[in-house]
Structure formats: structure tokens, C-alpha cells
Design a protein around this motif. Sequence first.
Motif, PDB file in Angstrom:
ATOM      1  N   LEU A   1       0.850  -1.182   0.000  1.00  0.00           N
ATOM      2  CA  LEU A   1       0.000   0.000   0.000  1.00  0.00           C
ATOM      3  C   LEU A   1       0.885   1.230   0.000  1.00  0.00           C
TER       4      LEU A   1
ATOM      5  N   LEU B   1       0.706   5.367  -0.088  1.00  0.00           N
ATOM      6  CA  LEU B   1      -0.157   6.530   0.099  1.00  0.00           C
ATOM      7  C   LEU B   1       0.653   7.775  -0.210  1.00  0.00           C
TER       8      LEU B   1
ATOM      9  N   PHE C   1      -0.514  11.942   2.161  1.00  0.00           N
ATOM     10  CA  PHE C   1      -1.536  11.436   3.070  1.00  0.00           C
ATOM     11  C   PHE C   1      -1.288  11.918   4.490  1.00  0.00           C
TER      12      PHE C   1
ATOM     13  N   LYS D   1      -4.830  13.638  -2.039  1.00  0.00           N
ATOM     14  CA  LYS D   1      -4.322  12.332  -1.650  1.00  0.00           C
ATOM     15  C   LYS D   1      -4.567  11.314  -2.754  1.00  0.00           C
TER      16      LYS D   1
ATOM     17  N   ALA E   1      -3.695   6.827  -3.659  1.00  0.00           N
ATOM     18  CA  ALA E   1      -3.195   5.564  -3.122  1.00  0.00           C
ATOM     19  C   ALA E   1      -3.003   4.573  -4.257  1.00  0.00           C
TER      20      ALA E   1
END
Length: 87
Positions: A4, A6, A9, A26, A28
Motif C-alpha cells: 500500500l 499513500l 496522506f 491524496k 493511493a
Amino acid sequence: MLALTLEEFMVELNEGSIKNVGPTNKSATVKLFDVEDAEAREFGDKRVKLVFEDEDGNEIQVSLFPDHVRKLVDEIDELEEESPVFE
């Protein structure tokens, strides 16, 4: 394995509530490797949900419209004909 990433963030955790902090820029990226189970099923009236799970129980669900599913099926068919991946 679930990866993951980000970007930009930042959230605020205050008394059990999560709140966005800063601008709404943001993003992802999620990658799931070593998938043990994959499933396709109906999602609502107009979509197909693809569900992928690894041996650790990490799961990713993707909801697609039928046109996107057909495009994926065509791309997989093409790979099957031309790529050594399926040999």
C-alpha cells in the motif's frame, strides 16, 4: 503480500475519529501479490465485482462496468494466444 502506497496522506486521529488534514490531493496505490483466490460476481444492477485474496487474508475488491470487464477479457485472451505466460 499487500503493498500500500499513500501519497500526500495526512489524517488526524482525535478521540477515535479520523479526519482529513490538509488538501484533498491524496492518492493511493494498492498491489496484491500471490493471489490465492479470485472471484467475479454481480455488484448492484450494472457492475461486476472482482475480488482477490492472498493466503494471509488480504483482500482487494474492484467494481467494474461490463465494458471494462469485456476489455479485460479481450486482453487476457490476447495474452493467452501470444504470451509465454500461459504456456
